[in-house]
Design a protein around this motif. Structure first.
Motif, mmCIF file in Angstrom:
data_model
loop_
_atom_site.group_PDB
_atom_site.id
_atom_site.type_symbol
_atom_site.label_atom_id
_atom_site.label_comp_id
_atom_site.label_asym_id
_atom_site.label_seq_id
_atom_site.Cartn_x
_atom_site.Cartn_y
_atom_site.Cartn_z
ATOM 1 N N PRO A 1 0.831 -1.206 0.000
ATOM 2 C CA PRO A 1 0.000 0.000 0.000
ATOM 3 C C PRO A 1 0.869 1.261 0.000
ATOM 4 O O PRO A 1 1.880 1.337 0.699
ATOM 5 C CB PRO A 1 -0.793 -0.120 1.301
ATOM 6 N N ALA A 2 0.457 2.252 -0.798
ATOM 7 C CA ALA A 2 1.168 3.528 -0.890
ATOM 8 C C ALA A 2 0.144 4.654 -0.804
ATOM 9 O O ALA A 2 -0.260 5.226 -1.821
ATOM 10 C CB ALA A 2 1.963 3.604 -2.192
ATOM 11 N N VAL B 1 -2.712 4.411 -3.580
ATOM 12 C CA VAL B 1 -2.814 3.199 -4.396
ATOM 13 C C VAL B 1 -2.218 2.022 -3.638
ATOM 14 O O VAL B 1 -1.601 2.178 -2.579
ATOM 15 C CB VAL B 1 -2.058 3.354 -5.743
ATOM 16 N N HIS B 2 -2.417 0.839 -4.188
ATOM 17 C CA HIS B 2 -1.686 -0.348 -3.775
ATOM 18 C C HIS B 2 -0.730 -0.696 -4.903
ATOM 19 O O HIS B 2 -1.154 -1.049 -6.006
ATOM 20 C CB HIS B 2 -2.632 -1.510 -3.487
ATOM 21 N N LEU B 3 0.560 -0.583 -4.630
ATOM 22 C CA LEU B 3 1.585 -0.947 -5.596
ATOM 23 C C LEU B 3 1.796 -2.452 -5.576
ATOM 24 O O LEU B 3 1.405 -3.137 -4.620
ATOM 25 C CB LEU B 3 2.906 -0.261 -5.251
ATOM 26 N N LEU B 4 2.419 -2.953 -6.614
ATOM 27 C CA LEU B 4 2.938 -4.319 -6.614
ATOM 28 C C LEU B 4 4.451 -4.227 -6.702
ATOM 29 O O LEU B 4 4.995 -3.585 -7.608
ATOM 30 C CB LEU B 4 2.374 -5.123 -7.792
ATOM 31 N N ARG B 5 5.133 -4.836 -5.739
ATOM 32 C CA ARG B 5 6.585 -4.876 -5.726
ATOM 33 C C ARG B 5 7.036 -6.259 -6.181
ATOM 34 O O ARG B 5 6.370 -7.269 -5.926
ATOM 35 C CB ARG B 5 7.115 -4.605 -4.329
ATOM 36 N N ALA B 6 8.196 -6.291 -6.828
ATOM 37 C CA ALA B 6 8.735 -7.565 -7.296
ATOM 38 C C ALA B 6 10.225 -7.382 -7.557
ATOM 39 O O ALA B 6 10.796 -6.299 -7.340
ATOM 40 C CB ALA B 6 8.014 -8.026 -8.562
ATOM 41 N N CYS C 1 16.931 -7.472 -9.425
ATOM 42 C CA CYS C 1 16.711 -6.036 -9.548
ATOM 43 C C CYS C 1 15.273 -5.704 -9.116
ATOM 44 O O CYS C 1 14.326 -6.355 -9.563
ATOM 45 C CB CYS C 1 16.946 -5.594 -10.986
ATOM 46 N N PRO C 2 15.056 -4.700 -8.238
ATOM 47 C CA PRO C 2 13.698 -4.388 -7.779
ATOM 48 C C PRO C 2 12.832 -3.794 -8.892
ATOM 49 O O PRO C 2 13.309 -3.033 -9.734
ATOM 50 C CB PRO C 2 13.925 -3.383 -6.652
ATOM 51 N N LEU C 3 11.545 -4.142 -8.861
ATOM 52 C CA LEU C 3 10.559 -3.629 -9.806
ATOM 53 C C LEU C 3 9.363 -3.091 -9.033
ATOM 54 O O LEU C 3 8.969 -3.654 -8.004
ATOM 55 C CB LEU C 3 10.087 -4.723 -10.767
ATOM 56 N N THR C 4 8.765 -2.025 -9.555
ATOM 57 C CA THR C 4 7.551 -1.457 -8.969
ATOM 58 C C THR C 4 6.489 -1.334 -10.050
ATOM 59 O O THR C 4 6.721 -0.697 -11.082
ATOM 60 C CB THR C 4 7.827 -0.074 -8.355
ATOM 61 N N PHE C 5 5.325 -1.930 -9.807
ATOM 62 C CA PHE C 5 4.185 -1.847 -10.727
ATOM 63 C C PHE C 5 3.152 -0.891 -10.144
ATOM 64 O O PHE C 5 2.858 -0.929 -8.949
ATOM 65 C CB PHE C 5 3.531 -3.216 -10.912
#
Length: 303
Positions: free
Chosen positions: A260-261, A268-273, A279-283
């Motif tokens: 959650p952000a 919004v609710h982000l998706l992290r991966a 390598c970090p990703l943010t959706f």
């Protein structure tokens, strides 16, 4: 195929067509498609400030696409504004024996055709999988509540005044859809009873992260997925992923998690991966891209 897009007005037209089909056929699949188009293909057309628009909505952008205050053919701003102004028309339908819930959007309505029934729908969608419906009829009223079970919720739990309601399993389709989204099994769950003032229906949806593939006929998307959660399609935007090659990085699906952000993009609710090499990703939700200046973006991600 990477740059496939829908015009905002075409997306709105698809919504209205699906609404008419829902009313004509009584099939929940069209309400499901309406929701999918509303949260993704239509909502993306208007910026958070209400003053910037996208005429075309690409599924990938390597640069050069930004929101504009106006267009030479300015149909999108007016069509978007009247759609949001009229949104209440597309949540319910009713006759003397049935009340259909097509969309789980927070709202209040008084229905004169069902003994002056007031309906209060409280919803936490699209980020939290909870909704409730409270009834206040002038007199005790008997009718059937028809509730749509969304295609994106694998398990939906329903209670009436705290008592569980049996939710039957959807019938499998004979031939699965070529892509990752299939509204055909969607149906309405009927709950018939005599409703009294204060009766409450509570719904808990499953908002699992889902990876959706394109049709195998779309050769450019082989080995790629679109990441979704509930009714939302997500994307990678360069502003959140500095130094990452959005178009060639490889997602590690096991690493996906919800974050959650509340202070970003209106909450919004982000998706992290991470990628397969860590390598970090943010959706972010696709509908919210291009709100922070020029950027690159992609919905389709290698995996």
């Amino acid at each position: 195929p990477e740059y496939a897009y829908a015009e905002t007005c075409a997306a709105l037209g698809g919504m209205f067509w699906n609404w008419e089909m829902a009313l004509t056929t009584g099939k929940a699949r069209y309400s499901d498609l309406f929701e999918w188009q509303l949260y993704n293909a239509s909502a993306v057309g208007m910026g958070l400030d209400g003053e910037g628009y996208l005429y075309n909505n690409p599924l990938a952008c390597r640069g050069g696409v930004t929101r504009q205050a106006w267009f030479d053919i300015p149909c999108c701003p007016s069509n978007l504004s009247r759609t949001w102004a009229d949104l209440g028309k597309y949540i319910y339908s009713v006759d003397r024996e049935n009340l259909w819930i097509h969309q789980y959007i927070g709202s209040r309505v008084t229905l004169t055709s069902v003994d002056f029934l007031e309906v209060l729908l409280d919803s936490s969608l699209p980020y939290i999988g909870r909704a409730s419906i409270r009834f206040t009829p002038r007199n005790r009223a008997e009718f059937t509540l028809q509730m749509r079970l969304p295609s994106w919720s694998a398990t939906t739990r329903i209670t009436v005044n705290g008592e569980p309601v049996a939710v039957p399993t959807a019938s499998p389709v004979s031939e699965p859809a070529a892509g990752g989204f299939d509204p055909r099994p969607v149906r309405f769950i009927p709950i018939r009873r005599a409703w009294s003032a204060g009766d409450m229906v509570e719904i808990a949806f499953d908002l699992a992260i889902t990876l959706r593939c394109a049709s195998p006929k779309v050769k450019g998307h082989l080995g790629k997925v679109a990441v979704t959660r509930g009714p939302l399609v997500y994307c990678l935007e360069s502003v959140d992923n500095p130094g990452v090659d959005l178009f060639n990085c490889r997602l590690d699906p096991v690493s996906l998690r919800v974050d959650p952000a509340p202070d970003l993009l209106g909450g919004v609710h982000l998706l992290r991966a991470t990628t397969v090499d860590g390598c970090p990703l943010t959706f972010i939700p696709y509908a919210l891209w291009a709100n922070r200046g020029p950027s690159q973006m992609t919905v389709w991600v290698r995996t």
